[in-house]
Design a protein around this motif. Structure first.
Motif, PDB file in Angstrom:
ATOM      1  N   LEU A 577       0.855  -1.184   0.000  1.00 42.89           N
ATOM      2  CA  LEU A 577       0.000   0.000   0.000  1.00 42.89           C
ATOM      3  C   LEU A 577       0.894   1.238   0.000  1.00 42.89           C
ATOM      4  N   SER A 578       0.533   2.233  -0.804  1.00 39.13           N
ATOM      5  CA  SER A 578       1.295   3.482  -0.796  1.00 39.13           C
ATOM      6  C   SER A 578       0.776   4.372   0.337  1.00 39.13           C
ATOM      7  N   TYR A 579       1.561   5.378   0.637  1.00 43.43           N
ATOM      8  CA  TYR A 579       1.157   6.324   1.688  1.00 43.43           C
ATOM      9  C   TYR A 579      -0.186   6.951   1.332  1.00 43.43           C
ATOM     10  N   LYS A 580      -0.343   7.331   0.056  1.00 44.86           N
ATOM     11  CA  LYS A 580      -1.569   7.993  -0.387  1.00 44.86           C
ATOM     12  C   LYS A 580      -2.776   7.075  -0.232  1.00 44.86           C
ATOM     13  N   GLU A 581      -2.571   5.794  -0.545  1.00 40.51           N
ATOM     14  CA  GLU A 581      -3.675   4.829  -0.437  1.00 40.51           C
ATOM     15  C   GLU A 581      -4.094   4.649   1.021  1.00 40.51           C
ATOM     16  N   ILE A 582      -3.093   4.566   1.896  1.00 42.14           N
ATOM     17  CA  ILE A 582      -3.410   4.419   3.336  1.00 42.14           C
ATOM     18  C   ILE A 582      -4.140   5.650   3.838  1.00 42.14           C
ATOM     19  N   GLU A 583      -3.664   6.818   3.450  1.00 38.57           N
ATOM     20  CA  GLU A 583      -4.283   8.073   3.888  1.00 38.57           C
ATOM     21  C   GLU A 583      -5.721   8.151   3.408  1.00 38.57           C
ATOM     22  N   GLN A 584      -5.952   7.742   2.181  1.00 39.15           N
ATOM     23  CA  GLN A 584      -7.304   7.803   1.604  1.00 39.15           C
ATOM     24  C   GLN A 584      -8.235   6.796   2.269  1.00 39.15           C
ATOM     25  N   ALA A 585      -7.706   5.595   2.570  1.00 41.47           N
ATOM     26  CA  ALA A 585      -8.554   4.543   3.143  1.00 41.47           C
ATOM     27  C   ALA A 585      -8.922   4.827   4.599  1.00 41.47           C
ATOM     28  N   THR A 586      -7.990   5.427   5.357  1.00 46.23           N
ATOM     29  CA  THR A 586      -8.228   5.614   6.810  1.00 46.23           C
ATOM     30  C   THR A 586      -8.742   7.002   7.156  1.00 46.23           C
ATOM     31  N   GLU A 587      -8.388   8.002   6.323  1.00 44.11           N
ATOM     32  CA  GLU A 587      -8.722   9.405   6.593  1.00 44.11           C
ATOM     33  C   GLU A 587      -8.131   9.901   7.919  1.00 44.11           C
ATOM     34  N   ILE A 588      -6.979   9.328   8.288  1.00 45.02           N
ATOM     35  CA  ILE A 588      -6.258   9.791   9.493  1.00 45.02           C
ATOM     36  C   ILE A 588      -5.528  11.083   9.122  1.00 45.02           C
ATOM     37  N   PRO A 589      -5.544  12.119   9.980  1.00 46.24           N
ATOM     38  CA  PRO A 589      -4.824  13.366   9.676  1.00 46.24           C
ATOM     39  C   PRO A 589      -3.349  13.089   9.353  1.00 46.24           C
ATOM     40  N   ALA A 590      -2.783  13.862   8.441  1.00 46.70           N
ATOM     41  CA  ALA A 590      -1.443  13.592   7.915  1.00 46.70           C
ATOM     42  C   ALA A 590      -0.372  13.498   9.002  1.00 46.70           C
ATOM     43  N   SER A 591      -0.368  14.459   9.956  1.00 51.65           N
ATOM     44  CA  SER A 591       0.692  14.454  10.986  1.00 51.65           C
ATOM     45  C   SER A 591       0.602  13.200  11.847  1.00 51.65           C
ATOM     46  N   ASP A 592      -0.639  12.814  12.205  1.00 52.37           N
ATOM     47  CA  ASP A 592      -0.827  11.609  13.019  1.00 52.37           C
ATOM     48  C   ASP A 592      -0.474  10.353  12.222  1.00 52.37           C
ATOM     49  N   LEU A 593      -0.836  10.323  10.932  1.00 53.07           N
ATOM     50  CA  LEU A 593      -0.562   9.141  10.105  1.00 53.07           C
ATOM     51  C   LEU A 593       0.942   8.931   9.949  1.00 53.07           C
ATOM     52  N   LYS A 594       1.685  10.012   9.747  1.00 54.54           N
ATOM     53  CA  LYS A 594       3.138   9.887   9.577  1.00 54.54           C
ATOM     54  C   LYS A 594       3.798   9.338  10.851  1.00 54.54           C
ATOM     55  N   ARG A 595       3.348   9.833  11.998  1.00 55.75           N
ATOM     56  CA  ARG A 595       3.903   9.320  13.264  1.00 55.75           C
ATOM     57  C   ARG A 595       3.538   7.855  13.452  1.00 55.75           C
ATOM     58  N   CYS A 596       2.321   7.526  13.070  1.00 58.03           N
ATOM     59  CA  CYS A 596       1.812   6.154  13.192  1.00 58.03           C
ATOM     60  C   CYS A 596       2.645   5.192  12.326  1.00 58.03           C
ATOM     61  N   LEU A 597       2.879   5.552  11.063  1.00 60.42           N
ATOM     62  CA  LEU A 597       3.658   4.702  10.147  1.00 60.42           C
ATOM     63  C   LEU A 597       5.131   4.651  10.569  1.00 60.42           C
ATOM     64  N   GLN A 598       5.629   5.779  11.051  1.00 61.75           N
ATOM     65  CA  GLN A 598       7.027   5.838  11.495  1.00 61.75           C
ATOM     66  C   GLN A 598       7.272   4.849  12.634  1.00 61.75           C
ATOM     67  N   SER A 599       6.325   4.774  13.577  1.00 64.46           N
ATOM     68  CA  SER A 599       6.494   3.883  14.729  1.00 64.46           C
ATOM     69  C   SER A 599       6.400   2.414  14.334  1.00 64.46           C
ATOM     70  N   MET A 600       5.714   2.082  13.208  1.00 64.79           N
ATOM     71  CA  MET A 600       5.569   0.675  12.807  1.00 64.79           C
ATOM     72  C   MET A 600       6.590   0.238  11.754  1.00 64.79           C
ATOM     73  N   ALA A 601       7.251   1.227  11.095  1.00 63.30           N
ATOM     74  CA  ALA A 601       8.162   0.852  10.007  1.00 63.30           C
ATOM     75  C   ALA A 601       9.608   1.270  10.261  1.00 63.30           C
ATOM     76  N   CYS A 602       9.837   2.196  11.222  1.00 68.53           N
ATOM     77  CA  CYS A 602      11.186   2.756  11.376  1.00 68.53           C
ATOM     78  C   CYS A 602      11.801   2.506  12.748  1.00 68.53           C
ATOM     79  N   VAL A 603      11.046   1.879  13.664  1.00 67.98           N
ATOM     80  CA  VAL A 603      11.582   1.648  15.015  1.00 67.98           C
ATOM     81  C   VAL A 603      12.054   0.209  15.120  1.00 67.98           C
ATOM     82  N   LYS A 604      13.336   0.041  15.381  1.00 64.14           N
ATOM     83  CA  LYS A 604      13.920  -1.301  15.445  1.00 64.14           C
ATOM     84  C   LYS A 604      13.254  -2.112  16.556  1.00 64.14           C
TER      85      LYS A 604
END
Length: 732
Positions: A577-604
């Motif tokens: 799924l692309s970032y745009k697709e996730i944003e469109q499907a969930t309608e989560i605000p951009a700042s919250d979505l970025k933090r959300c994805l960062q914590s699941m994809a960038c934290v060892k």
């Protein structure tokens, strides 16, 4: 009965003449004079004191008191002149010994003479207003011995020389000094003061002036104070051994003036060892010594207090304005607490718990803690950190100590309402996430805030706890009405009363279908059991537990936020799924979505997703996949959200705006209370009264008070006086 004739005899006058031998007084005086000679020559053992007393008695009785008194003066004076010569002849160290010996002899002789002439002392002397025998003997000793031209200056120089030798470390005969000084005291306070004390103080001032100058050039502050303290104690000890007790205040004043008062500023500002260095290095002993010495001189403690206050304000200002230290709010507050503990210890251990120093400490903290407008927020973040994790395993007593320290900082805040805003937000997050370490600690702090600021300050905070308890009962009722839901996903709803909790923007988010249906069932149940209420979902504040199976069949239970759940559930139906697709499907605000994805994809260790391209930040062109290689030694894995611990600039502005809005009705209420009581008041007094009433919550801005007055005039609560525009009247 006898006719005997009665005779009456009556004495009309009787004259009795005693004829006194013209040579009687001469003979009697010769006897007494001889006795006085014998007494002074240590030959009194053969004298009959009874007979001598009778002779003196008869002389006074026969009106020869003048002859007896003048003869006594002449005879004693002659003997004292001989004694003076003997004392003058004494050489070196024998001089004082001879003087002391002759003084003791004179006192013994004087006592015997006084006994012999007791009748004269009792009758003739009071009637003729002469000096009593004992006092006469002292006066004659003073005039013929002490004030003798050859003894006077020699005696003074000898006494001062002995004092000097003792000051420079020699051992002197203190017993002899005590006897000689006591002699001067016995001769009268004026003799002691004029013939010894006055020059003694002058010489001492010169001595300590020179010594202090020498010490201050070669010693550091701590060593100098030790020497000054030792000198002071030596002088006090000297007084107890051989000086008049009244001299203590005078000689200590000399030491204090020459060794402390004259060098006060140089001592406190001494480079590398002055007051500031002592404070920095926690030199309690040196600080205590400085306090005890400086308190003895005028403005001494004021000097210490001013330097301490100046240093404390400067270091405090650096502490609260240093950009590096502002990066970690918890560390920021801990440094404040450490600084407060440091100075509390200094005041307790070195400054005798002096209230004026405690007040200076409090005013300094209040000054610099309010230089940083974020102090209320940081103190709340510190509390949040402690109540989330920092108090685990800490005893109740230690928890109370930490909370009391927080309250101490809270008292210094001028904007307590700003703290309340942040505290409410942080408390809400703790309660809703179930992350508080101790309910008792939470309630204890609220009780302390209530005691400090009153019920109004904490009523909403207490309401939050009430909501949490009510929500538990509500959920039991919901599942009691819907037993069929027991096998599906479990829903836990916390119903929050609007007004008690921090206002949150109602953000819509597309929940997974099964959760959305469950939420609708709860809404129907709740509105069916409570009339006149409206529910709005706060999806940004929720959490979820979801079961996940990764590539090689590894099973884990993931604890995630509601937003993270919404994102992860999308991957049940898609591999990429692309970032745009996730944003469109969930309608989560951009700042919250970025933090959300960062914590699941960038934290060892928490990277249940992987992204392309790999980087620490989330971009709008990124693509996301399930990380089939995810492993963890734990079955339950908690995936936190990367949270901005401090507010962003827009959030800060929003919080500040909410605070300002909340202040308006409080300022208006204060104005109305004051005007209702006073009826008529001028502008400046209203400003002063409102500021005073509200200072327990915040420092009211005079401009804002003026605006609120204008608003109340527009709404007919107040009116301006027709003649004086700065005078306001209350309209009932």
């Amino acid at each position: 009965m006898s006719n005997q004739k009665k005779r009456n005899f009556q004495i009309e006058a009787f004259k009795h003449r005693v004829v006194v031998d013209p040579k009687y007084s001469e003979k009697t005086w010769n006897i007494l004079e001889h006795a006085i000679h014998e007494i002074y020559n240590h030959n009194a053992s053969g004298l009959s004191f009874e007979e001598l007393y009778r002779n003196a008695y008869n002389m006074v009785l026969h009106k020869f008191g003048d002859k007896l008194y003048s003869g006594l003066v002449t005879t004693m004076t002659a003997h004292l002149k001989e004694i003076s010569k003997a004392i003058e002849a004494a050489q070196g160290g024998l001089f004082l010994e001879e003087l002391n010996r002759k003084w003791n002899d004179h006192n013994k002789a004087l006592q015997m003479i006084r006994d012999i002439l007791m009748y004269m002392d009792r009758t003739y002397i009071p009637n003729s207003r002469k000096t009593p025998v004992h006092e006469l003997g002292l006066n004659l000793w003073r005039d013929n011995i002490i004030h003798s031209s050859k003894i006077h200056s020699r005696l003074l120089s000898t006494l001062l020389e002995l004092v000097h030798r003792e000051r420079t470390g020699e051992v002197i005969d203190r017993g002899l000094m005590r006897n000689v000084i006591k002699m001067l005291m016995d001769l009268g306070s004026s003799v002691y003061q004029e013939d010894f004390e006055k020059p003694f103080l002058e010489v001492s001032a010169e001595f300590y002036k020179g010594e202090s100058q020498k010490f201050i050039e070669c010693c550091d502050c701590g060593d100098y104070l030790k020497k000054a303290e030792r000198r002071l104690n030596e002088e006090i000890e000297r007084v107890t051994h051989y000086l008049d007790a009244k001299s203590e205040a005078k000689i200590t004043n000399v030491v204090e003036k020459e060794m402390i008062a004259n060098h006060m500023l140089r001592l406190v500002h001494m480079e590398n060892s002055g007051l500031v260095n002592m404070l920095l290095d926690d030199k309690y002993e040196d600080l205590g010594r400085m306090y005890n010495l400086f308190r003895r001189v005028p403005n001494g403690l004021l000097t210490i207090r001013d330097v301490m206050t100046s240093h404390l304000r400067e270091t405090g200002k650096q502490l609260v304005t240093d950009p590096e230290r502002l990066k970690d709010p918890v560390e920021f507050v801990q440094r404040l607490l450490d600084e407060k503990d440091k100075y509390d210890n200094i005041i307790s251990l070195a400054f005798s718990n002096d209230k004026t120093f405690q007040n200076a400490l409090n005013s300094s903290f209040e000054y610099f803690i309010n230089l940083n407008p974020r102090s209320p927020e940081f103190i709340s973040l510190f509390v949040d950190d402690k109540l989330r994790k920092g108090l685990k395993g800490v005893s109740e007593e230690d928890v109370e100590i930490i909370l009391d320290k927080v309250m101490m900082l809270f008292r210094y805040l001028q904007e307590k309402d700003v703290f309340e805003k942040y505290y409410k937000q942080h408390l809400a997050k703790r309660l809703l996430s179930g992350k508080t370490v101790s309910d008792d600690a939470e309630r204890s702090l609220i009780v302390k805030l209530k005691t400090e600021c009153g019920y109004q300050f904490t009523s909403k905070l207490e309401g939050m706890f009430t909501d949490m308890k009510t929500s538990q009962d509500t959920m039991q009722g919901f599942y009691g009405c819907h037993p069929e839901l027991a096998d599906g996903p479990t829903l836990v709803v916390q119903v929050l009363t609007t007004g008690s909790w921090p206002t949150q923007p109602s953000i819509t988010c597309n929940l997974p279908a099964e959760m959305s249906a469950l939420c609708e069932k709860f809404r129907s149940y709740y509105l069916g059991t409570h009339t006149g209420r409206r529910l709005s979902w706060q999806t940004n504040m929720g959490t979820a537990d979801i079961k996940a199976i990764f590539g090689k069949g590894q099973k884990h239970e993931l604890n995630v936020s509601t937003y993270q759940m919404c994102v992860l559930m999308l991957f049940n139906n898609a591999d990429r799924l692309s970032y745009k697709e996730i944003e469109q499907a969930t309608e989560i605000p951009a700042s919250d979505l970025k933090r959300c994805l960062q914590s699941m994809a960038c934290v060892k260790g928490k990277n249940v997703l992987r992204k392309e391209p790999m980087s620490k930040d989330i971009g709008e062109d990124d693509a996301f996949f399930v990380n089939d290689k995810f492993t963890s030694k734990f079955y339950k894995v908690k995936i936190g959200t990367v949270v901005a611990q401090k507010e962003s600039e827009p959030e800060k502005q929003e919080t500040r705006q909410r605070v300002e809005e909340d202040r308006k009705p409080q300022i208006e209420a204060a104005i109305v209370r004051i005007m209702k009581s006073r009826r008529v008041l001028d502008h400046n007094n209203i400003i002063a009264e409102v500021t005073k009433q509200l200072q327990s919550r915040f420092l009211a801005n005079p401009t804002e008070i003026k605006k609120r007055i204008e608003s109340l005039i527009e709404r007919d609560f107040l009116e301006r006086d027709n003649n004086d525009r700065k005078l306001y009247r209350y309209l009932a």
